[in-house]
Every structure is written in structure tokens, then in C-alpha cells.
Motif scaffolding. Structure first.
Motif, mmCIF file in Angstrom:
data_model
loop_
_atom_site.group_PDB
_atom_site.id
_atom_site.type_symbol
_atom_site.label_atom_id
_atom_site.label_comp_id
_atom_site.label_asym_id
_atom_site.label_seq_id
_atom_site.Cartn_x
_atom_site.Cartn_y
_atom_site.Cartn_z
ATOM 1 N N MET A 161 0.834 -1.196 0.000
ATOM 2 C CA MET A 161 0.000 0.000 0.000
ATOM 3 C C MET A 161 0.875 1.255 0.000
ATOM 4 O O MET A 161 2.053 1.201 0.351
ATOM 5 C CB MET A 161 -0.936 0.004 1.210
ATOM 6 N N SER A 162 0.282 2.371 -0.370
ATOM 7 C CA SER A 162 1.030 3.618 -0.533
ATOM 8 C C SER A 162 0.970 4.491 0.719
ATOM 9 O O SER A 162 0.112 4.308 1.589
ATOM 10 C CB SER A 162 0.460 4.409 -1.712
ATOM 11 N N THR A 163 1.865 5.460 0.768
ATOM 12 C CA THR A 163 1.789 6.545 1.737
ATOM 13 C C THR A 163 1.336 7.791 0.998
ATOM 14 O O THR A 163 1.993 8.230 0.051
ATOM 15 C CB THR A 163 3.143 6.811 2.410
ATOM 16 N N TYR A 164 0.213 8.346 1.418
ATOM 17 C CA TYR A 164 -0.302 9.576 0.827
ATOM 18 C C TYR A 164 0.212 10.769 1.635
ATOM 19 O O TYR A 164 -0.002 10.843 2.842
ATOM 20 C CB TYR A 164 -1.829 9.561 0.795
ATOM 21 N N VAL A 165 0.889 11.668 0.942
ATOM 22 C CA VAL A 165 1.463 12.862 1.556
ATOM 23 C C VAL A 165 0.563 14.024 1.160
ATOM 24 O O VAL A 165 0.557 14.460 0.004
ATOM 25 C CB VAL A 165 2.906 13.089 1.081
ATOM 26 N N LEU A 166 -0.218 14.529 2.099
ATOM 27 C CA LEU A 166 -1.275 15.493 1.822
ATOM 28 C C LEU A 166 -0.814 16.889 2.221
ATOM 29 O O LEU A 166 -0.538 17.161 3.390
ATOM 30 C CB LEU A 166 -2.543 15.104 2.572
ATOM 31 N N VAL A 167 -0.745 17.784 1.238
ATOM 32 C CA VAL A 167 -0.181 19.126 1.422
ATOM 33 C C VAL A 167 -1.309 20.155 1.349
ATOM 34 O O VAL A 167 -1.986 20.270 0.322
ATOM 35 C CB VAL A 167 0.875 19.421 0.345
ATOM 36 N N HIS A 168 -1.496 20.891 2.424
ATOM 37 C CA HIS A 168 -2.587 21.869 2.478
ATOM 38 C C HIS A 168 -2.228 23.161 1.754
ATOM 39 O O HIS A 168 -1.090 23.391 1.350
ATOM 40 C CB HIS A 168 -3.018 22.130 3.924
ATOM 41 N N GLY A 169 -3.225 24.052 1.635
ATOM 42 C CA GLY A 169 -3.049 25.321 0.953
ATOM 43 C C GLY A 169 -2.778 26.469 1.902
ATOM 44 O O GLY A 169 -2.341 26.281 3.046
ATOM 45 N N ALA A 170 -3.062 27.679 1.450
ATOM 46 C CA ALA A 170 -2.741 28.895 2.194
ATOM 47 C C ALA A 170 -3.549 29.002 3.477
ATOM 48 O O ALA A 170 -4.733 28.641 3.520
ATOM 49 C CB ALA A 170 -3.008 30.124 1.322
ATOM 50 N N ALA A 171 -2.896 29.505 4.526
ATOM 51 C CA ALA A 171 -3.552 29.831 5.807
ATOM 52 C C ALA A 171 -4.281 28.636 6.412
ATOM 53 O O ALA A 171 -5.228 28.795 7.175
ATOM 54 C CB ALA A 171 -4.523 31.004 5.623
ATOM 55 N N ASP A 172 -3.818 27.448 6.091
ATOM 56 C CA ASP A 172 -4.539 26.243 6.487
ATOM 57 C C ASP A 172 -3.666 25.390 7.393
ATOM 58 O O ASP A 172 -2.617 25.819 7.880
ATOM 59 C CB ASP A 172 -4.952 25.479 5.227
ATOM 60 N N ARG A 173 -4.076 24.164 7.614
ATOM 61 C CA ARG A 173 -3.349 23.228 8.476
ATOM 62 C C ARG A 173 -3.662 21.816 8.010
ATOM 63 O O ARG A 173 -4.621 21.581 7.256
ATOM 64 C CB ARG A 173 -3.740 23.423 9.942
ATOM 65 N N GLY A 174 -2.853 20.877 8.454
ATOM 66 C CA GLY A 174 -3.047 19.498 8.043
ATOM 67 C C GLY A 174 -4.403 18.936 8.434
ATOM 68 O O GLY A 174 -4.883 17.981 7.815
ATOM 69 N N TRP A 175 -5.042 19.554 9.436
ATOM 70 C CA TRP A 175 -6.370 19.105 9.883
ATOM 71 C C TRP A 175 -7.363 19.020 8.737
ATOM 72 O O TRP A 175 -8.263 18.163 8.752
ATOM 73 C CB TRP A 175 -6.895 20.077 10.946
ATOM 74 N N CYS A 176 -7.250 19.882 7.740
ATOM 75 C CA CYS A 176 -8.254 19.925 6.673
ATOM 76 C C CYS A 176 -8.375 18.583 5.950
ATOM 77 O O CYS A 176 -9.390 18.317 5.297
ATOM 78 C CB CYS A 176 -7.949 21.047 5.682
ATOM 79 N N TRP A 177 -7.347 17.739 6.057
ATOM 80 C CA TRP A 177 -7.357 16.443 5.384
ATOM 81 C C TRP A 177 -7.854 15.313 6.274
ATOM 82 O O TRP A 177 -7.830 14.147 5.850
ATOM 83 C CB TRP A 177 -5.939 16.094 4.934
ATOM 84 N N HIS A 178 -8.305 15.584 7.496
ATOM 85 C CA HIS A 178 -8.478 14.484 8.454
ATOM 86 C C HIS A 178 -9.523 13.458 8.002
ATOM 87 O O HIS A 178 -9.360 12.255 8.245
ATOM 88 C CB HIS A 178 -8.803 15.018 9.854
ATOM 89 N N LEU A 179 -10.580 13.908 7.335
ATOM 90 C CA LEU A 179 -11.601 12.958 6.893
ATOM 91 C C LEU A 179 -11.118 12.130 5.708
ATOM 92 O O LEU A 179 -11.412 10.928 5.615
ATOM 93 C CB LEU A 179 -12.883 13.712 6.533
ATOM 94 N N VAL A 180 -10.365 12.756 4.825
ATOM 95 C CA VAL A 180 -9.751 12.012 3.715
ATOM 96 C C VAL A 180 -8.758 11.000 4.268
ATOM 97 O O VAL A 180 -8.704 9.846 3.820
ATOM 98 C CB VAL A 180 -9.061 12.983 2.741
ATOM 99 N N ALA A 181 -7.966 11.438 5.242
ATOM 100 C CA ALA A 181 -6.976 10.542 5.845
ATOM 101 C C ALA A 181 -7.644 9.330 6.484
ATOM 102 O O ALA A 181 -7.153 8.195 6.360
ATOM 103 C CB ALA A 181 -6.149 11.306 6.879
ATOM 104 N N ASP A 182 -8.763 9.550 7.156
ATOM 105 C CA ASP A 182 -9.478 8.429 7.779
ATOM 106 C C ASP A 182 -9.873 7.387 6.736
ATOM 107 O O ASP A 182 -9.724 6.175 6.957
ATOM 108 C CB ASP A 182 -10.725 8.931 8.506
ATOM 109 N N ARG A 183 -10.388 7.840 5.614
ATOM 110 C CA ARG A 183 -10.832 6.916 4.571
ATOM 111 C C ARG A 183 -9.642 6.219 3.915
ATOM 112 O O ARG A 183 -9.696 5.006 3.651
ATOM 113 C CB ARG A 183 -11.662 7.656 3.514
ATOM 114 N N LEU A 184 -8.571 6.949 3.650
ATOM 115 C CA LEU A 184 -7.392 6.324 3.054
ATOM 116 C C LEU A 184 -6.813 5.257 3.976
ATOM 117 O O LEU A 184 -6.410 4.180 3.523
ATOM 118 C CB LEU A 184 -6.334 7.381 2.732
ATOM 119 N N ARG A 185 -6.793 5.547 5.267
ATOM 120 C CA ARG A 185 -6.298 4.537 6.217
ATOM 121 C C ARG A 185 -7.217 3.327 6.247
ATOM 122 O O ARG A 185 -6.743 2.187 6.348
ATOM 123 C CB ARG A 185 -6.158 5.155 7.606
#
Length: 213
Positions: free
Chosen positions: A1-25
Motif C-alpha cells: 500500500m502507498s503513503t499519501y502525503v497530503l499538502v494543504h493550501g494557504a492559511a490552512d493546516r493538516g487538519w483539513c485532510w483528516h476525513l480524507v486521511a481516515d478513509r485512506l487509512r
């Protein structure tokens, strides 16, 4: 399986990916979604990329995903780490030596958002209200330093690249992004429904699209 490296945009934080991360895991993948030093006036895109590289560590079999302004950081990371794939989602697309502050004008972008009070509707119009409130509460200051420095890569990384466009995006409209992707990357983007913060409005669908790549 892969490691997904999720890079956020301006004025943001890694939290914005948490629901996507849950599904990928749940699909069996590993996920890294660090906070970038976007509120640090000494940091440019090279430093943003360094923060991601440090978070990835020794992980391999990488798929690097960049959202919005993360389109400037993600290719640097993909090249440095020899990623298996680079995916841009509703993202800016840099050219060598171009400053991010110039990219929109260089591509004929028309900003239709003149009312600051309308920003919630532009960014989060299709995000559940409770998630939109959490996202807004966690917004960080965004330094202008990266926007004033030339993008450091001499050419687009030699990494297989995909672009996922959001048809209901009110910030980076579909018509504008289709032209940008064709002109700068030389292919037609993939498309899905949803607005700019697709990782909050349609996280399961986005995760499954990323996994399908």
C-alpha cells in the motif's frame, strides 16, 4: 500500500485532510498531513517542502497530493522524494521561476470575490456548517513571503502527474483551471463535483479517487 502525503493550501493546516486521511487509512494506506510554516515570514516554498520532507521521514511508495496553494509545494516534495505520483487537487500550477503572486495574472484569472463577507460562501458553500466553522476557527495567518519568491524548480518534476478539478469551485473556477492545466501540464484534468474545500465536503469520494490513482 502507498503513503499519501497530503499538502494543504494557504492559511490552512493538516487538519483539513483528516476525513480524507481516515478513509485512506481504512483502505489500507498510510497518511502524512503536516502543518506547513505558513505563518513564518522567513519561510518560502523551499522551507514548506522541507517541513513535509521531515514529516515523511523514511516512508516510501509516496503519492504526494497538493491542494490550492499547495500546488507550489507538492511538486518540490515529489521531486525531492522520488514520489510514485503527484496529484494536484483544485490547485495552482506553477511554472519555473514564476512567483505565486504573478501566477493568477499570468493565466488570466478573474477574481469575482469582491465582498470579504462572501468568503464563507466562496470557500465553504458545500461544506457541512459544523465543519466549516471548525475550518474557519483554525485558519492561520498566511505570510506573503512565499508568494514573492520565484518557484525554485527548473522544470516540472519527472513524476507522473494527475490533476483533479472541482466543477463547483467558486474560487478556482472550472473553466479557468481547465485552461491552466492544458496550457501548463499538457493534459486535460480529471473532474468531480464539489467546491474548493472538497476534502471537507466530499472526503470519502475524494479519498477513493486518490486511491484509484
Amino acid at each position: 500500500m502507498s503513503t499519501y502525503v497530503l499538502v494543504h493550501g494557504a492559511a490552512d493546516r493538516g487538519w483539513c485532510w483528516h476525513l480524507v486521511a481516515d478513509r485512506l487509512r481504512a483502505l489500507g494506506h498510510e497518511v502524512v498531513a503536516p502543518d506547513l510554516p505558513c505563518d513564518d515570514d522567513t519561510a518560502g516554498f523551499a522551507e514548506y517542502a522541507e517541513a513535509v520532507v521531515e514529516a515523511v521521514g523514511a516512508r516510501t511508495d509516496l503519492v504526494v497530493v497538493g491542494h490550492s496553494l499547495g500546488g507550489y509545494t507538492a511538486p518540490i516534495v515529489a521531486e525531492r522524494l522520488g514520489a510514485r505520483m503527484l496529484v494536484l487537487v483544485a490547485a495552482m500550477v506553477p511554472e519555473p521561476g514564476e512567483r505565486a503572486m504573478d501566477m493568477l495574472a499570468n493565466t488570466g484569472y478573474q477574481d469575482e470575490t469582491t465582498d470579504p463577507d462572501a468568503l464563507l460562501d466562496v470557500f465553504y458553500h458545500d461544506v457541512p456548517p459544523e465543519l466549516a466553522a471548525q475550518a474557519q476557527a483554525g485558519e492561520r495567518a498566511q505570510s506573503t513571503t512565499p508568494m514573492t519568491r520565484p518557484w525554485p524548480l527548473a522544470e516540472w518534476p519527472r513524476v507522473p502527474t494527475r490533476f483533479l478539478l472541482c466543477r463547483d469551485d467558486r474560487l478556482f473556477t472550472a473553466d479557468w483551471l481547465r485552461g491552466v492545466v492544458r496550457a501548463r501540464l499538457g493534459f486535460d484534468p480529471d473532474e468531480m463535483g464539489g467546491g474548493h474545500y472538497i476534502q471537507l465536503s466530499r472526503p470519502v469520494e475524494l479519498a477513493e479517487r486518490l486511491a484509484a490513482y
